[in-house]
Design an enzyme around this catalytic site. Structure first.
Site, PDB file in Angstrom:
ATOM      1  N   MET A 237       9.511  38.435  54.308  1.00  0.00           N
ATOM      2  CA  MET A 237       9.812  37.717  55.548  1.00  0.00           C
ATOM      3  C   MET A 237      10.447  38.656  56.566  1.00  0.00           C
ATOM      4  SD  MET A 237       9.364  34.887  57.046  1.00  0.00           S
ATOM      5  CE  MET A 237       9.322  33.363  56.113  1.00  0.00           C
TER       6      MET A 237
ATOM      7  N   LYS B 209      47.726  29.180  36.318  1.00  0.00           N
ATOM      8  CA  LYS B 209      47.685  29.200  34.863  1.00  0.00           C
ATOM      9  C   LYS B 209      48.846  28.407  34.249  1.00  0.00           C
ATOM     10  CE  LYS B 209      46.709  32.336  31.035  1.00  0.00           C
ATOM     11  NZ  LYS B 209      46.544  33.737  30.620  1.00  0.00           N
TER      12      LYS B 209
ATOM     13  N   GLU C  74      29.497  34.926  38.158  1.00  0.00           N
ATOM     14  CA  GLU C  74      29.963  33.608  38.610  1.00  0.00           C
ATOM     15  C   GLU C  74      29.057  32.996  39.670  1.00  0.00           C
ATOM     16  OE1 GLU C  74      31.966  36.217  38.204  1.00  0.00           O
ATOM     17  OE2 GLU C  74      33.678  35.613  36.969  1.00  0.00           O
TER      18      GLU C  74
ATOM     19  N   PHE D 273      47.517  40.806  39.777  1.00  0.00           N
ATOM     20  CA  PHE D 273      46.212  41.170  39.234  1.00  0.00           C
ATOM     21  C   PHE D 273      45.272  39.962  39.320  1.00  0.00           C
ATOM     22  CE2 PHE D 273      43.341  41.456  35.474  1.00  0.00           C
ATOM     23  CZ  PHE D 273      42.583  42.522  35.932  1.00  0.00           C
ATOM     24  N   GLN D 274      44.055  40.189  39.806  1.00  0.00           N
ATOM     25  CA  GLN D 274      43.034  39.150  39.974  1.00  0.00           C
ATOM     26  C   GLN D 274      43.551  37.956  40.778  1.00  0.00           C
ATOM     27  OE1 GLN D 274      41.150  38.428  36.082  1.00  0.00           O
ATOM     28  NE2 GLN D 274      39.679  40.042  36.579  1.00  0.00           N
TER      29      GLN D 274
END
Lengths: 80, 624
Positions: B514, B191, B79, B141-142
């Site tokens: 760097m 949802k 993502e 969940f999630q």
């Protein structure tokens, strides 16, 4: 120097957290915070006390003005 | 359903205007379409499946003659990749980038690109699926507290709890993302809201009266004649004026207005990292980058200027170093910015305007025309121009051109000889980013895509993918480092999956260059965890495994130009790894918190005054 910020805020989910979180993420301590309903149920009023020099508090007032839910910010110095 | 009934239904000839019943997920897609979405970047998951399905059905309902999809949904490896693709798309096009991810880990993986977009003022709309309303707060969940997390890093976040407000919320999200100082807006959609039966109305926004009132004030703000007169009086007094242009020039679409203003006044221009391309870098009055790794001549011009005009620039610590010592001879500092909070934030200014930069510069040009002020034409700054030309010559960018190992600057110059300021270039973060910023030319805006403020390693590859979707016909080059590209290496496969002709140049110095540079300067050369010479990654095999047909490692400098030409001319995805001198450093360098007078320029760029001798002098131990 103590300053008082009076903020009119749309009463949206998470709006209070966004104001308080913004102060925390920019390292400003909120000394006291009062939240009250107004005559319009869609609008809350926050009264916030912060310590800081004039420029620093003007900066946080400007940053507060950028929050989408904020309707109005009024900034005054507290009486000594 | 019984067979007869199916046949009976099939026999009905539906009215041509019949639309299927819509759900919240369909409304999401309809608002995307209405807002001009041409591509989405996203990764699926349980809590966002209804929206993915609605995109699928939308594309199936609108078949294209050439077989393409009307609203393609590009799937990254992670993502974070989707967020940076949307960011690259937005940076290259100026349109709102759209990312769609699932709840929980999907949403938390995209926190970095959201913060990155806020810090660089990039317009994004990020849709996150959320667990059903009834499960929020149950450690489902999630599940993740997206509105709380994103509230701290986005321009705004909405949690949609009422399906009837979904359409107006989404439309408002686009409005907020692209208006004022642009930024990312996150919409968290449970949802059940995606599945709710709601009609699409095609109009309606949320009331956000405070924001809209402030926006209207900004949009109508004009520089009055008195303020114009004050500024031009200061310009007429000034002998060495300098424009310090930031990313605001590009965000405001003010590059053409800046060009006209410079033509009218003859004021030289230095740009920030975010402002690169806001003014043609090949122009004689262009001084290129200023700041920590700015060109020596730009930084000396800042030291010497007597008037500084900051345009859409915010005096960031990488530019200013020590605020008190920044532009020490500037008696007059003027600042134009769309964000009132940026004006005077770091450095007090003598003149200011809070408004749209394009409109502001046009007002100043009109005032100059109307009052016969032709500062350029009358040669008012001719001596300053000659002085600047001298600075550019005496303190030109340079590096070790005779060394046996390939110097990274030579690679950038080889790219630049071919791309001639016309390519779109994305980068990771670190030395390669600074070398690219210093040695590449950019003739226009939205060609230089880099994570400026957040400094997010791993932006380069997904950023280039997003940019190629925005500009399918452009030459898009990801100039990356071996540390940075590892961060989102999974997106190599995304390049080949979508057959994007992205060109990836990997400057491999076997470590985090760097970091090593700072360890040499500030930590007595102790290379804590920054050396990767024992790492075993074979990048060529890796990209070949991901389907790159053109992949080559370059180790001999005499082959550089020929290989570069073949690489950039290849008609598909191509990967060029160049093994560079691992000891190469980025110069000039103004140490963190230091003044420009303390700038070190290395062995190949001429330094003036005190500088060079004591690299870390005056640098406070806590400065970052």
């Amino acid at each position: 120097m103590q300053h008082i910020l009076t903020i009119l805020l749309q009463n949206e989910s998470g709006a209070l957290v966004r104001v308080a979180g913004m102060f925390a993420s920019r390292s400003y301590n909120i000394e006291s915070l009062t939240v009250a309903a107004t005559a319009d149920p869609a609008i809350s009023k926050l009264v916030l006390c912060v310590h800081g020099d004039d420029q620093a508090v003007a900066q946080i007032a400007n940053q507060t003005c950028k929050l989408i839910d904020v309707l109005e910010v009024h900034h005054e110095k507290a009486a000594a | 359903m019984p067979a007869q009934l199916l046949q009976a239904e099939a026999a009905i000839d539906p009215h041509p205007r019949t639309e299927p019943a819509t759900t919240g997920a369909d409304v999401v897609v309809r608002v995307f379409a209405e807002q001009g979405a041409r591509v989405l970047f996203g990764y699926s998951g349980g809590a966002i499946l209804p929206v993915f399905d609605a995109v699928f059905r939308y594309n199936a309902r609108h078949p294209q003659a050439d077989g393409s999809e009307l609203m393609p949904l590009v799937v990254p490896a992670n993502e974070q990749g989707a967020g940076f693709m949307a960011g690259g798309y937005a940076r290259a096009s100026g349109r709102v980038g759209i990312a769609v991810v699932t709840s929980g880990p999907g949403a938390t993986n995209i926190v970095t690109p959201v913060r990155d977009a806020l810090a660089d003022s990039v317009p994004l709309v990020v849709i996150c699926g959320q667990v059903p309303s009834s499960a929020i707060g149950s450690d489902a969940f999630q599940e993740a507290p997206v509105s709380t997390i994103m509230g701290a890093v986005a321009k705004h976040v909405f949690l949609v709890t009422d399906p009837r407000r979904l359409e107006s919320t989404l439309r408002t999200a686009f409005e907020i993302a692209r208006s004022g100082r642009p930024g990312p807006v996150v919409v968290d959609i449970p949802k059940d809201v995606q599945n709710a039966a709601v009609a699409f109305r095609g109009h309606g926004q949320l009331p956000i009266p405070g924001y809209r009132a402030r926006l209207a004030a900004i949009q109508s703000a004009r520089i009055g004649d008195d303020a114009c007169a004050t500024l031009f009086a200061a310009l007429q007094r000034a002998r060495r004026p300098l424009i310090y242009a930031g990313g605001g020039v590009i965000a405001a679409g003010a590059d053409a207005a800046l060009r006209r203003f410079v033509d009218a006044t003859g004021i030289p221009v230095t740009t920030t990292l975010m402002g690169i391309g806001g003014f043609d870098t090949t122009d004689p009055l262009a001084l290129h980058l200023l700041g920590m790794h700015g060109t020596a001549y730009a930084n000396y011009a800042v030291e010497d200027c007597d008037l500084l005009l900051a345009l859409g620039a915010r005096f960031d610590d990488r530019v200013v170093g020590s605020p008190a010592a920044f532009a020490p001879c500037a008696e007059f500092i003027a600042q134009i910015d769309i964000d009132a909070a940026e004006i005077g934030k770091v450095k007090p200014v003598q003149w200011q305007h809070n408004g749209d930069l394009r409109v502001s510069l046009e007002s100043l040009c009109r005032y100059a025309d109307a009052h016969g002020l032709d500062l350029h034409g009358e040669g008012r700054y001719a001596d300053w121009h000659a002085y600047i030309a001298g600075l550019k010559q005496a303190h030109a960018m340079d590096y070790d051109r005779t060394s046996a190992p390939i110097q990274p600057q030579a690679v950038i110059e080889a790219i630049n000889r071919i791309s001639a300021g016309r390519a779109i270039v994305s980068t990771g973060v670190g030395q390669h980013q600074m070398w690219a910023a210093q040695y590449m030319d950019f003739r226009g805006p939205r060609q230089w895509l880099t994570s400026g403020s957040m400094g997010t390693m791993g932006f380069g590859l997904p950023g280039a993918i997003g940019a190629q979707f925005a500009r399918p016909d452009a030459l898009v080059i990801d100039i990356d480092g071996d540390g940075s590209i590892r961060m989102n290496l999974g997106e190599l496969e995304t390049v080949t999956t979508y057959e994007l002709p992205v060109k990836i140049v990997l400057l491999n110095n076997r470590g985090d260059g760097m970091v090593r540079q700072w360890q040499k300067l500030f930590f007595d050369g102790r290379m804590a965890s920054s050396d990767k010479s024992l790492h075993t990654k074979d990048f060529i095999k890796a990209v070949q495994a991901d389907g790159f047909r053109w992949a080559r490692r370059l180790e001999r400098k005499e082959e550089l130009d020929a290989v570069m030409a073949e690489f950039l001319a290849f008609g598909g995805p191509a990967f060029l790894e160049v093994m560079i001198d691992p000891d190469a450093c980025v110069y000039p360098m103004v140490g963190p918190g230091a003044s420009y007078a303390q700038m070190i320029t290395g062995d190949f760029i001429a330094c003036r005054g005190r500088g060079n001798a004591t690299p870390a002098a005056g640098i406070h131990g806590d400065m970052f």
